[in-house]
Design an enzyme around this catalytic site. Structure first.
Site, PDB file in Angstrom:
ATOM      1  N   ASP A 154       6.075  -9.154  -0.995  1.00 38.40           N
ATOM      2  CA  ASP A 154       4.657  -9.256  -0.573  1.00 38.40           C
ATOM      3  C   ASP A 154       4.792  -8.312   0.710  1.00 38.40           C
ATOM      4  O   ASP A 154       5.219  -8.539   2.018  1.00 38.40           O
ATOM      5  CB  ASP A 154       4.612 -10.402   0.024  1.00 38.40           C
ATOM      6  CG  ASP A 154       3.181 -10.835   0.572  1.00 38.40           C
ATOM      7  OD1 ASP A 154       2.145  -9.946   0.395  1.00 38.40           O
ATOM      8  OD2 ASP A 154       2.868 -11.708   1.363  1.00 38.40           O
ATOM      9  N   CYS A 189      -2.297  -7.239   0.333  1.00 38.41           N
ATOM     10  CA  CYS A 189      -3.894  -7.544   0.729  1.00 38.41           C
ATOM     11  C   CYS A 189      -4.545  -6.436   1.144  1.00 38.41           C
ATOM     12  O   CYS A 189      -5.152  -6.320   2.173  1.00 38.41           O
ATOM     13  CB  CYS A 189      -3.711  -8.760   1.675  1.00 38.41           C
ATOM     14  SG  CYS A 189      -3.021  -8.249   3.382  1.00 38.41           S
TER      15      CYS A 189
END
Length: 147
Positions: free
Chosen positions: A27, A80
């Site tokens: 991530d 993101c």
């Protein structure tokens, strides 16, 4: 069961033997521009150079993650961000440096309602203007048994 927290610098070489893990989730640190609608202050903390700068960091982290992924293992890379410099460009760069990696379509691993979010290249992408979701990117990579 006891849970331990381990915090490491993913850009530095990881202190694990090669092929130590069956599964790795990266991530990655990113610009966060995919979450602008919920965090509008992000635009004041970013510069035009950030996607390329963070892309280099992401390549290093992803390269280290590949090293500790066992043959046949799966690595998921996510951000993101909606910026190609942090997403597709990073994955394609790492694929070119690690021919043992193959992209597995995320479509095959998600519930059917999410299938439209996966493009023909196998990458999952969400967009605020399309699905009303934050902007995210994810790639599922498998290290072949041959290396």
């Amino acid at each position: 069961a006891r849970v331990s927290r381990l915090i490491l610098d993913g850009v530095a070489e990881l202190p694990f033997r090669e092929g130590a893990f069956d599964r790795v989730l990266v991530d990655a640190p990113c610009t966060g521009v995919g979450a602008l609608r919920r965090h509008p202050e992000i635009k004041w903390r970013r510069t035009a150079a950030d996607p390329a700068r963070l892309g280099e960091i992401q390549r290093a982290i992803l390269g280290n993650a590949v090293r500790v992924l066992r043959r046949g293992g799966v690595l998921v890379y996510s951000t993101c961000s909606t910026e190609p410099e942090e997403n597709e460009d990073v994955v394609r760069s790492v694929l070119s440096q690690h021919p043992s990696l193959i992209v597995e379509s995320a479509r095959d691993w998600l519930p059917a309602p999410f299938a439209p979010l996966v493009a023909d290249d196998g990458f999952l992408r969400t967009y605020p203007h399309g699905e009303g979701l934050d902007g995210f990117f994810a790639a599922r990579l498998r290290r072949s048994d041959r290396g």
